[in-house]
Write a protein that holds these residues in place. Structure first.
Motif, mmCIF file in Angstrom:
data_model
loop_
_atom_site.group_PDB
_atom_site.id
_atom_site.type_symbol
_atom_site.label_atom_id
_atom_site.label_comp_id
_atom_site.label_asym_id
_atom_site.label_seq_id
_atom_site.Cartn_x
_atom_site.Cartn_y
_atom_site.Cartn_z
ATOM 1 N N GLN A 240 0.838 -1.196 0.000
ATOM 2 C CA GLN A 240 0.000 0.000 0.000
ATOM 3 C C GLN A 240 0.875 1.249 0.000
ATOM 4 O O GLN A 240 1.896 1.312 0.691
ATOM 5 N N TRP A 245 -1.564 1.676 -4.656
ATOM 6 C CA TRP A 245 -0.846 0.419 -4.482
ATOM 7 C C TRP A 245 0.389 0.388 -5.362
ATOM 8 O O TRP A 245 0.399 0.965 -6.448
ATOM 9 N N LYS A 400 -8.789 -2.392 2.436
ATOM 10 C CA LYS A 400 -7.787 -2.081 1.430
ATOM 11 C C LYS A 400 -8.446 -1.280 0.301
ATOM 12 O O LYS A 400 -8.846 -1.848 -0.721
#
Length: 472
Positions: A240, A245, A400
């Motif tokens: 991350q 990402w 996420k």
């Protein structure tokens, strides 16, 4: 495979796809493909709006629906560890076979009536969507749509089929003009050409050449919509970063705001929270040259699944175009420890080769003696990704932001992936999960991820305990 930690079995990470896999019938027939060795750009891009990891039917369909949909992103990059579509999709049976009744009782026990009905409806939706895309894009992939038989080979399986069908009907499941129950043993044997059949059910199905479908979608996306495909570029890890990402490969890193994991059995290598939730499972399939009694005007008119008990089954598709029979199965012939947790698709199990070689003559009425050149042509190995509930993980990855998954299709991907990928494309555009029409139970919720893990010893037990059959 698993490791013993503090006295209990813990699943091992699956690692990465084998660099030198065996070649399936489908891949043997497409060695002239312009996708072999394809890299849209010589250098790996440093940034992208969306990165898709995996180039099988899941990844290709995500790219297709995303890039042909409203407001497509400008920079979409697809990373593939090996050659395009050389994973599970390039090794499956090409069997687009919806579950029209069989798994209903088990799904209902596990997820409830509403979700069970949605799961089965989604499979018919998928068959219709596959048909629609092939027709719309004029895809030459030997697509054939017709009917299939579930063939009960013993009384236990007959009872399993019949009770699930009756419960599905009682709960309002659609069967009129869709599912036909053949309870008379002699009729079942005659119609299925199976001498040991006890009963059967008939319902819709289709078959196709999976690599040709994916190849067409990828070339369309590359040629008209700007997809950047990078083969032989495994994603080694994902970390991350601020605003997105960073995906680490042997050829450098690529940064992206959004990432899609279409990596099926290998997903836990990149997303450790799925370790034990998606278990690699090695299967074996074959191509068979039929004898004369199964050639010409005597070609099989249906696809088949022969099943013993709840979870022992083989599947059979005779290709109308050339008459070649695609046959897979025999998994109960070997210890489960040789199947679950294994990701090596460069080798075959001799016991399964022997089973695939002998299945037709042992089970199909009138197969006869095989002349030179008839019988087993080739067999190969493929790696599937199973979940305990036999349904995939599809949706946003919890905690996420910008990460999405479509994986764990449990050996049943041809009946699910197209609608799942269309749903992921919608989520990438910012639409709601409800808008996708997918069953809510597919989502990778914390509750699903926090349930018990899969070990080598538990996978079959989980299927038996829930009553959810391992699919084909």
């Amino acid at each position: 495979m698993s490791t013993i930690v503090n006295g209990s079995a813990q699943p091992n990470p699956p690692g990465y796809p084998h660099p030198n896999p065996c070649i399936s019938f489908w891949l043997q027939g497409t060695r002239s493909s312009q996708l072999i060795g394809h890299r849209t750009t010589d250098k790996l891009p440093e940034t992208a709006d969306v990165v898709i990891i995996g180039s099988g039917i899941s990844g290709a369909a995500v790219a297709y629906f995303l890039l042909t949909g409203p407001n497509p992103p400008e920079k979409v990059v697809m990373l593939e560890a090996r050659e395009a579509c050389h994973g599970a999709t390039g090794r499956n049976g090409g069997h687009c076979r919806p579950d029209c009744y069989r798994g209903y009782k088990g799904y209902k026990n596990h997820f409830g009536k509403e979700q069970a009905l949605k799961i089965l409806r989604n499979e018919m939706d998928t068959l219709n969507l596959v048909t629609e895309v092939i027709d719309k894009e004029g895809i030459d992939c030997d697509f054939w749509r017709g009917r299939s038989f579930d063939i009960a080979m013993d009384k236990e399986c007959r009872e399993f089929f019949h009770t699930s069908l009756q419960e599905f009907i009682a709960d309002g499941g659609p069967t009129e003009g869709i599912v036909e129950w053949i309870g008379d043993q002699e009729e079942a044997r005659k119609r299925t050409r199976t001498s040991k059949a006890v009963a059967a059910a008939e319902f819709p199905a289709a078959s196709l050449w999976p690599y040709k479908l994916v190849k067409h979608l990828l070339l369309l996306c590359i040629g008209k919509h700007g997809l950047n495909l990078q083969t032989n570029t495994p994603a080694r890890s994902v970390s991350q970063t601020e605003g997105g990402w960073s995906i680490h490969t042997d050829r450098g890193d690529i940064k992206t705001e959004k990432v899609v994991y279409a990596s099926n059995a290998f997903t836990p290598t990149l997303l450790p929270e799925f370790l034990g939730r998606i278990a690699p499972y090695r299967g074996q399939c074959s191509a068979i040259i039929p004898t004369k009694p199964f050639s010409g005007k005597n070609i099989m008119t249906h696809t088949f699944s022969h099943r013993w008990g709840l979870n022992d089954f083989d599947y059979t598709i005779q290709r109308p175009k050339d008459g070649i029979i695609i046959h897979g199965g025999g998994r109960w012939k070997v210890p489960i420890e040789l199947l679950v947790g294994h990701t090596d698709d460069s080798e075959k199990l001799p016991v399964l080769t022997e089973h695939l070689n002998g299945f037709m003559k042992e089970n199909l009425e009138g197969w006869g003696e095989e002349a030179l050149g008839e019988g087993l042509l080739v067999d190969w190995t493929g790696i599937m990704g199973y979940t305990p509930e036999a349904v995939p993980y599809v949706g946003a990855v919890h905690g996420k932001p910008g990460a999405f998954i479509t994986a764990g299709h449990s050996g049943h991907g041809m009946a699910r992936t197209m609608t799942c990928s269309r749903g992921i494309a919608a989520l990438l555009r910012g639409e709601s999960y409800e808008s996708t029409g997918l069953p809510e139970c597919f989502q990778p919720t914390p509750e699903r991820l926090n349930s018990s893990k899969i070990t080598v010893e538990q996978l079959w037990c989980e299927a038996d305990k829930t009553g959810i059959p391992l699919m084909h």
